[in-house]
Each structure stands twice: as C-alpha cells, then as structure tokens.
Design an enzyme around this catalytic site. Sequence first.
Site, PDB file in Angstrom:
ATOM      1  N   LYS A 119      -2.418 -13.578  11.231  1.00 16.07           N
ATOM      2  CA  LYS A 119      -1.988 -13.306   9.854  1.00 16.07           C
ATOM      3  C   LYS A 119      -1.480 -14.548   9.128  1.00 16.07           C
ATOM      4  O   LYS A 119      -1.614 -14.631   7.895  1.00 16.07           O
ATOM      5  CB  LYS A 119      -0.926 -12.202   9.845  1.00 16.07           C
ATOM      6  CG  LYS A 119      -1.377 -10.910  10.533  1.00 16.07           C
ATOM      7  CD  LYS A 119      -2.661 -10.328   9.955  1.00 16.07           C
ATOM      8  CE  LYS A 119      -3.325  -9.324  10.872  1.00 16.07           C
ATOM      9  NZ  LYS A 119      -4.674  -8.916  10.454  1.00 16.07           N
ATOM     10  N   GLU A 203       7.784 -12.815   4.507  1.00 18.34           N
ATOM     11  CA  GLU A 203       7.276 -12.591   3.142  1.00 18.34           C
ATOM     12  C   GLU A 203       8.371 -11.959   2.306  1.00 18.34           C
ATOM     13  O   GLU A 203       9.222 -11.244   2.838  1.00 18.34           O
ATOM     14  CB  GLU A 203       6.090 -11.604   3.164  1.00 18.34           C
ATOM     15  CG  GLU A 203       4.818 -12.135   3.744  1.00 18.34           C
ATOM     16  CD  GLU A 203       3.708 -11.076   3.726  1.00 18.34           C
ATOM     17  OE1 GLU A 203       3.930  -9.945   3.255  1.00 18.34           O
ATOM     18  OE2 GLU A 203       2.606 -11.402   4.203  1.00 18.34           O
ATOM     19  N   HIS A 238       1.562   4.284   8.779  1.00 18.16           N
ATOM     20  CA  HIS A 238       0.461   3.320   8.716  1.00 18.16           C
ATOM     21  C   HIS A 238      -0.878   3.934   9.087  1.00 18.16           C
ATOM     22  O   HIS A 238      -1.835   3.240   9.412  1.00 18.16           O
ATOM     23  CB  HIS A 238       0.761   2.089   9.571  1.00 18.16           C
ATOM     24  CG  HIS A 238       2.097   1.494   9.243  1.00 18.16           C
ATOM     25  ND1 HIS A 238       2.376   0.997   7.988  1.00 18.16           N
ATOM     26  CD2 HIS A 238       3.230   1.377   9.950  1.00 18.16           C
ATOM     27  CE1 HIS A 238       3.642   0.584   7.965  1.00 18.16           C
ATOM     28  NE2 HIS A 238       4.183   0.802   9.132  1.00 18.16           N
ATOM     29  N   ARG A 295     -14.384  -5.202   9.628  1.00 19.01           N
ATOM     30  CA  ARG A 295     -15.177  -4.120  10.223  1.00 19.01           C
ATOM     31  C   ARG A 295     -15.566  -3.121   9.136  1.00 19.01           C
ATOM     32  O   ARG A 295     -15.063  -3.189   8.019  1.00 19.01           O
ATOM     33  CB  ARG A 295     -14.313  -3.380  11.251  1.00 19.01           C
ATOM     34  CG  ARG A 295     -13.058  -2.793  10.588  1.00 19.01           C
ATOM     35  CD  ARG A 295     -12.273  -1.854  11.471  1.00 19.01           C
ATOM     36  NE  ARG A 295     -11.217  -1.188  10.735  1.00 19.01           N
ATOM     37  CZ  ARG A 295      -9.996  -1.667  10.561  1.00 19.01           C
ATOM     38  NH1 ARG A 295      -9.665  -2.832  11.072  1.00 19.01           N
ATOM     39  NH2 ARG A 295      -9.096  -0.986   9.854  1.00 19.01           N
TER      40      ARG A 295
HETATM   41  C1  MV4 Z   1       4.580  -5.296   3.296  1.00 17.12           C
HETATM   42  C2  MV4 Z   1       5.266  -4.350   2.512  1.00 17.12           C
HETATM   43  C3  MV4 Z   1       6.119  -4.820   1.541  1.00 17.12           C
HETATM   44  N1  MV4 Z   1       6.276  -6.146   1.368  1.00 17.12           N
HETATM   45  N2  MV4 Z   1       4.776  -6.611   3.081  1.00 17.12           N
HETATM   46  C4  MV4 Z   1       2.625  -2.196   6.343  1.00 17.12           C
HETATM   47  C5  MV4 Z   1       1.480  -2.363   7.270  1.00 17.12           C
HETATM   48  C6  MV4 Z   1       1.147  -3.815   7.279  1.00 17.12           C
HETATM   49  N3  MV4 Z   1      -0.258  -4.002   7.335  1.00 17.12           N
HETATM   50  C7  MV4 Z   1       1.769  -4.348   6.032  1.00 17.12           C
HETATM   51  N4  MV4 Z   1       2.675  -3.368   5.547  1.00 17.12           N
HETATM   52  C8  MV4 Z   1       3.522  -3.627   4.529  1.00 17.12           C
HETATM   53  N5  MV4 Z   1       3.739  -4.948   4.248  1.00 17.12           N
HETATM   54  C9  MV4 Z   1       5.617  -7.002   2.133  1.00 17.12           C
HETATM   55  N6  MV4 Z   1       5.792  -8.318   1.934  1.00 17.12           N
HETATM   56  C10 MV4 Z   1       5.020  -2.992   2.748  1.00 17.12           C
HETATM   57  C11 MV4 Z   1       4.145  -2.633   3.758  1.00 17.12           C
HETATM   58  C12 MV4 Z   1       3.904  -1.230   3.940  1.00 17.12           C
HETATM   59  C13 MV4 Z   1       2.637  -0.694   3.674  1.00 17.12           C
HETATM   60  C14 MV4 Z   1       1.571  -1.488   3.268  1.00 17.12           C
HETATM   61  C15 MV4 Z   1       0.329  -0.932   3.032  1.00 17.12           C
HETATM   62  C16 MV4 Z   1       0.142   0.431   3.180  1.00 17.12           C
HETATM   63  C17 MV4 Z   1       1.168   1.220   3.583  1.00 17.12           C
HETATM   64  C18 MV4 Z   1       2.438   0.675   3.839  1.00 17.12           C
HETATM   65  C19 MV4 Z   1       3.490   1.501   4.258  1.00 17.12           C
HETATM   66  C20 MV4 Z   1       4.726   0.958   4.506  1.00 17.12           C
HETATM   67  C21 MV4 Z   1       4.927  -0.411   4.355  1.00 17.12           C
END
Ligand code: MV4
Length: 506
Positions: A119, A203, A238, A295
């Site tokens: 990442k 972040e 998620h 994918r």
């Molecule tokens: C975040 C975020 C808020 N701010 N990054 C959750 C899964 C991972 N792939 C990244 N995720 C998140 N990253 C920052 N800087 C909130 C989430 C997140 C989220 C992101 C996408 C779809 C669903 C989510 C559910 C909870 C938190």
Amino acid sequence: MSAAITKVLIANRGEIAVRVIRACHELDIKAVAVFSDADRLALHVRMADEAYHIGPSPSKDSYLVQEKILEVAAKSDADAIHPGYGFLAENAEFAEKVERAGLLFIGPTADAMRVMGDKTAARQRMSEAKVPIVPGTETPLPDARAAAKTASKVGFPVMLKAAAGGGGKGMRIVRTEDEIESAFRAASSEAESAFGDGRVYLEKYIEAPRHIEFQILADHHGNVVHLGERECSIQRRHQKVIEEAPSCVLDDELRARMGEAAVKAAAACGYRNAGTIEFMFDKNRNFYFLEMNTRLQVEHPVTEMITGLDLVKEQLRIAAGEPLGYSQEDIRFNGHAVECRIYAEDPANNFLPSTGVIQCMTQPSGPGVRDDNGYYSGAEVSIYYDPLISKLVTWGRDRNEAIARMKRALREYLVHGVDTSIPFCEIVMNHPDFVSGEFDTHFIENKFLSANGADTLGDETDQRESEVAALAATLFHVQSGTRVVSVDGKCQDGMSGWKRAGRNRR
Ligand code: MV4
C-alpha cells in the site's frame, strides 16, 4: 501478438467459476473446472467441459495449492488460467508460475500486483502519477515518534494502516496525540501477525467517506479506458452487501475527472487486464485513491449492465493479446444497475454463515433481472468457503426502476434450507436513506445499530454487530408474517412448495 485461447482452466469455485465458464462457452472456448472434496457435486463442476479433483475441502489443501492447479492445466492441455477473485487471483508468484509454464494468466503482470499489493508503494506510485492520495506518509513509519510528528503535521484524526494490508486489517483511528504511541504499537503488531509484515503508515482520517470505485480495462498495447464507477458504500465489516452503478453523487464532470485519474493510476503500474481503482469520496466532494484491486471483482456485473460489455470476455480477449478496439468516447452508460449479494448467513446469529443443503431454491427472473448463481436446489453450502450463494442484479432505465425491480426480484427469490441475506437486502431497499441516496460507508452500522457514535473499528465492533443482528432478525420476522407467497412444484426433500411457503416463509 495474438494467441488463440481454446481452453481455459478456472482456478476457482462458486458463482465466479460459473460466470467465467459462461463467458468461455459464449466464445466457444472449453472450460476446465477444478474441485475439492466438498465441491464434487458443485454447479461449476456440472457446467464445465472437464473437471478435475484437486484435494480435500479446506482451500489451503485444494484451491490454494498452486502446483495442483498447474498440474491440471498441463494434464488438460489448457492454454490459460482464469483465477476469478480471491484464492490465487492476486498472488504474484502464482501469476509468474503460470507464465513460466507457458500458459496465459488471465490477469495483470506479477509486477503490477506487487506494486499495488504494497500500500505504501502504491501511494508513492499514485503520487508520482498525480493521482490524488489522502495526505499522509508514502513510506512506512520507522517508529511511534515519527507517527506523532506526521500526525501533528496532517492534523488529527489520523489513521494508521498496515503497508501489507487492505480490506481493513491492522487499521487504527487515532484521534489525539496521546493515543498515538499505543495505537502505533497495536497496529504494528496486528499487521505483523496478520501479514508477517509489521510496517505501518499514516493517513489523515476521512470522516464518513463514500466508497466509489472505477472499473478500468487495459490491453497489451497501451490502451486504457474506464467503464465508469460503482458505488460500494453499503458494506459491513469491510464486506460489501449492495453495490450500484452509477453512483448518484457523481455528475459527468466529476466522473470524467475521476475516470481520468483511474486511467492514470492503471497506466502508472503498466497495468493490463480488468482492474479497479478504489476511491474515498468525502463530504466536500474530494476524491482520494484508496487501493487498486488487480482482479475481476465480485460486483463487476453492475458495470456490465450499464455498459453492455462482458468483462470476462474482455479479459479473455486482452489476455489473448487483442487490442481493446474501442476508445473512451465509445463507452456509453445506459440506465442504472443494483446488485444485492445473496449470502447464506443467519441474521439472527450475528450474520454467521448458514451452512447446509439448499433444499429448494427458486431464482427470480423477468424484465431487468440477472442472477449470477453458484448453487442449485439440492447443492450444499459448506463451512469451507465464502457463503455467497449468488449475486442478484437488476437494471432499470433509472435508479428508481432498478430499485423497484430489485424489491420485486427479492420477493420472488425463495431459498429453503439455509438462511440468507435476502430479508436484510429488502430492508435496505426500503430504507429512506438508501432510496434518497444519502448514505456513506457507515450506513449499516449507523442505521441498524444503536446510535452511540462509537467508531466502527476496534473493540466496540462485536457488540454493535450483535445489535444489528438482533434488529435485522426482528424486522424480517415481522415482515415475513405479512406475505402470502406460492412456490410451484416439489422441493428436493419432497415437501410441496405450497406447503413449505405456508409454514416457513424465510
Ligand atoms: C480509510 C478511512 C478513512 N480515512 N482511510 C477501510 C478498508 C480499507 N481498505 C480502507 N478503509 C478505510 N480507510 C482514511 N484515511 C475509512 C475506511 C473505511 C472504509 C473504506 C471503504 C469502504 C468502507 C469502509 C468502512 C470503514 C472504514
């Protein structure tokens, strides 16, 4: 450079294996299935032209054993391997082994998978390519002190994430400076035990974003196009539950800008194949690169429904070395599509997988309805794999029509023998905030759990999850009593559908 593909081995199971077999058959390509003990009678085995047993039920002894799959590819004289999603789909070593064996891997290069799998490397690459990323670090943090320093620079709250992560593991929200040291240690050790890689980066935390992702296609000749976006904010833990295309918050201008960023992202890692650029979309309509999925995704059908393209056929054409044959201006979007994931799970028991034989299943059909199914009446949902039974997709000229068709299709959908997420999807389809389009990634936890304001991640999750379970269960029991339904014919267990419908409607 074009290599004809005449036989494809599908290194997967369930609905996605069936989906790939269907594309092969439309292209007059032979499909080779592999199966574990538990899948001897599975739908993908029945539909394939040939099927080979590859081991015991646990995926680590069957679907994840690279050598067994390569052995079957050689034995069956396949030209190519399609990995589906999950299992070996994003395993760079496997992609290399496939190519070293002289076969086509229907996916990106191992190199692109490696860059996007790390990442921080991905963030670096995106930043160089001028794709917007969330403010934070582009390299792993050496220690908690460095974390504190960066955090005060970007401003609290911040999020610590695992460099090897993705999908939510090893993440920590940090709201104040005095939390950062312990959060850093916790995130790092969680990452170490989950991925064997304790590297952590930081972040700025985006409050209540929407998850909007762009589908791209890239060929071997440097052509890259985007196929618009999918709105994937309705998810829990998620795990996406409902997806749609397009997103009702984008306009043409923003779609064009985000699509351009997605194309740049793919080009920046020398991508080829179908791929997805995930963005977070905030309250101020800013978008930020989140991750790239290298994918074919579960939710690809909603894109197919609004573009008229068959993404698996496109993947096969691309792998064979054919040029895309169309440019961005040729991509047209038509109408609206919604997908509900039909899981075998028990809402009354914290959404745990509900395993067992599907005694009787009647799938919906009719105008604008598509059901990508991996099971049949009499097939068994086992404990060994993801309990996704099918993906129900509806299309309409606009969002309201797609939702109305989804509601109609969900009530036609009858599954007896296992519990399913159908009632939960019905509740969401009727929720005013879903219908109005006013939701974000916290929709499920906010609307179906107590409004105590706690965040989603960390220890509160379990308790909140049981609350959502209890509520959903109550709702669907109330709801199910109000319906009169009928089913034709006999079920596998001999009970007439009429009788069954009367006594245990869902
Ligand atoms: C975040 C975020 C808020 N701010 N990054 C959750 C899964 C991972 N792939 C990244 N995720 C998140 N990253 C920052 N800087 C909130 C989430 C997140 C989220 C992101 C996408 C779809 C669903 C989510 C559910 C909870 C938190």
